[in-house]
Write an enzyme that holds these catalytic residues in place. Structure first.
Site, mmCIF file in Angstrom:
data_model
loop_
_atom_site.group_PDB
_atom_site.id
_atom_site.type_symbol
_atom_site.label_atom_id
_atom_site.label_comp_id
_atom_site.label_asym_id
_atom_site.label_seq_id
_atom_site.Cartn_x
_atom_site.Cartn_y
_atom_site.Cartn_z
ATOM 1 N N GLU A 77 -14.549 6.692 12.181
ATOM 2 C CA GLU A 77 -14.766 5.720 11.110
ATOM 3 C C GLU A 77 -15.728 4.606 11.536
ATOM 4 O OE1 GLU A 77 -11.079 4.886 8.663
ATOM 5 O OE2 GLU A 77 -10.155 5.696 10.482
ATOM 6 N N SER B 24 -9.780 6.757 6.268
ATOM 7 C CA SER B 24 -10.973 7.014 5.461
ATOM 8 C C SER B 24 -11.089 8.471 5.037
ATOM 9 C CB SER B 24 -12.245 6.594 6.206
ATOM 10 O OG SER B 24 -12.291 5.201 6.383
ATOM 11 N N TYR C 160 -17.402 7.448 -0.001
ATOM 12 C CA TYR C 160 -18.560 6.782 0.585
ATOM 13 C C TYR C 160 -19.911 7.458 0.342
ATOM 14 C CZ TYR C 160 -14.760 4.549 3.135
ATOM 15 O OH TYR C 160 -13.614 3.882 3.458
ATOM 16 N N ARG D 33 -3.293 -2.551 3.204
ATOM 17 C CA ARG D 33 -3.355 -1.897 1.896
ATOM 18 C C ARG D 33 -2.321 -0.784 1.896
ATOM 19 N NH1 ARG D 33 -7.722 1.123 2.157
ATOM 20 N NH2 ARG D 33 -6.458 3.019 2.152
ATOM 21 N N ASP E 171 -0.827 2.500 -0.034
ATOM 22 C CA ASP E 171 -1.220 3.541 -0.982
ATOM 23 C C ASP E 171 0.013 4.291 -1.470
ATOM 24 O OD1 ASP E 171 -3.716 2.707 -0.204
ATOM 25 O OD2 ASP E 171 -4.184 4.487 0.977
ATOM 26 N N GLU F 98 0.831 6.031 2.388
ATOM 27 C CA GLU F 98 0.554 5.497 3.715
ATOM 28 C C GLU F 98 0.169 4.025 3.645
ATOM 29 O OE1 GLU F 98 -2.499 8.309 4.763
ATOM 30 O OE2 GLU F 98 -4.091 6.850 4.361
ATOM 31 N N ASN G 180 -2.543 1.030 5.501
ATOM 32 C CA ASN G 180 -3.775 0.830 6.275
ATOM 33 C C ASN G 180 -3.766 -0.610 6.759
ATOM 34 O OD1 ASN G 180 -6.556 0.414 7.032
ATOM 35 N ND2 ASN G 180 -7.053 2.251 5.871
ATOM 36 N N GLY H 57 -10.398 -1.176 4.482
ATOM 37 C CA GLY H 57 -11.842 -1.284 4.340
ATOM 38 C C GLY H 57 -12.250 -2.562 3.611
#
Length: 371
Positions: A17, A195, A267, A307, A309, A322, A324, A328
């Site tokens: 990443e 990611s 991305y 974050r 999810d 999950e 994070n 990002g």
């Protein structure tokens, strides 16, 4: 000497990443309040070398995840071997004068940065840093351990199995046996990556072997998760502190050939996904999503930011996917978008994160270290 606090924005890293981290660093540097903070940019290349970057070089690197890179020939940087009595540190920068820094803002995604390794190094150096500590970073990165803790806390997690490369090498059928109790579609993921790198959506048994081999290219442990048929992907941002707060829920709507929120959809394809903030949920569903996110944040010993999810099934049941711990901060990233929609714009968000890091460090320094 400037009376501004110097924030070391740490980015790059040795994970897959790396490029996304560079894009995130651009956002953080732009969001730092110039009246209060002076950024010091340090990039970690893919060989693990720390180097001093400039704002100009970072901006000149572009916004394309396929081509962005650290500058070449930049001076090396190293941390001092011991904490400073003042709380600030002086970075060694080649033959130049040392550079003083007050706090670190890690914008590292994936292993060797988001998994507690860099956090442990900063703890040893006595330098305040943004985000989760060693424990929260480590368990948040490892999808297998993370799910075990979430299940222990009584949170809803979809069925999954874990396959280790050492066992898989002895028996190629191991993954098939392990996953036989799961229903398709399956999602095969490296346990320690984000990611959507190395992730495959598997629709039948004939695809499973190749998906597992692909995931093993990135990690020695692979998680095979039972998926849902056309779930809605709900994401929430958590801002830590004494009383963590949670954003409004947002939704990722994917329109990409991969059929899920893959690396390419995130991305590489500008039209691969769209975001809806706030998500179209009932008031009760939104509250439940927020409560699940806060419980996830606390169960995994997180701090600062994260974050979370979630999946929303056709039966309207929410599942934790999950967390994070260094989300990002790119132009398409949900974390800053969700916080802005919740009344915390980028500059305030970054300021609060830095302030929390300094406050946590002050609390630690006040604790006893001897009896």
């Amino acid at each position: 000497m400037s009376d501004k606090q110097r924030v070391l924005v740490l980015f790059g890293g040795r994970s897959a990443e790396h490029e996304i981290s560079l894009l995130s660093a651009r956002f953080v540097v732009d969001a730092l309040d110039p009246a209060r903070f002076e950024p010091v940019l340090v990039g970690i290349d893919k060989q693990g070398r720390w180097q001093l970057e400039s704002r100009e070089s970072l901006l000149a690197a572009g916004k394309d995840a396929q081509h962005i890179a650290l500058s070449s020939g930049a001076p090396s940087v190293s941390l001092p071997p011991r904490p400073s009595a003042s709380g600030a540190l002086e970075l060694s920068v080649g033959s130049r004068e040392p550079v003083r820094v007050d706090v670190v803002f890690p914008v590292l995604h994936g292993p060797m940065g988001e998994d507690g390794t860099v956090q442990g190094l900063l703890e040893l150096s006595g330098l305040p840093y943004v985000g989760a500590g060693v424990l929260g970073s480590a368990v948040g990165m490892d999808k297998d351990v993370m799910k075990r803790l979430l299940l222990q806390a009584g949170l809803p997690v979809l069925p999954y199995v874990t396959v280790r490369q050492s066992r898989h090498a002895k028996s190629r059928a191991a993954a098939l046996v392990e996953s036989s109790r799961l229903a398709f579609p399956l999602f095969v993921k490296p346990a320690n990556l984000g990611s959507s790198v190395g992730v495959s959506r598997v629709l039948d048994l004939s695809e499973l072997g190749a998906a597992v081999e692909h995931a093993f290219e990135f990690d020695g442990k692979v998680v095979i998760e039972q998926g849902l048929e056309h779930p809605r992907e709900i994401e929430l941002a958590v801002l830590g502190g004494e009383e963590p707060t949670v954003s409004v829920p947002g939704e990722i709507v994917v329109d990409h050939p991969d059929g899920f929120y893959s690396y390419a959809a995130k991305y590489l394809d500008e039209s691969g996904a769209v975001t809806r903030i706030p998500a179209d949920l009932t008031a009760q569903e939104a509250r439940e999503a927020q409560q699940l996110s806060l419980r996830t944040f606390e169960a995994l010993e997180c701090d600062g930011m994260a974050r979370v999810d979630l999946f929303l099934g056709k039966d309207r049941k929410l599942w934790v996917n999950e967390i994070n711990t260094i989300p990002g901060f790119t132009q398409v990233s949900m974390y800053p978008k969700l916080m802005e929609a919740s009344g915390v714009p980028a500059r305030e968000l970054v300021t609060r994160l830095v302030e929390q890091a300094l406050a946590r460090a002050a609390q630690k320094s006040a604790r006893k270290t001897s009896t």
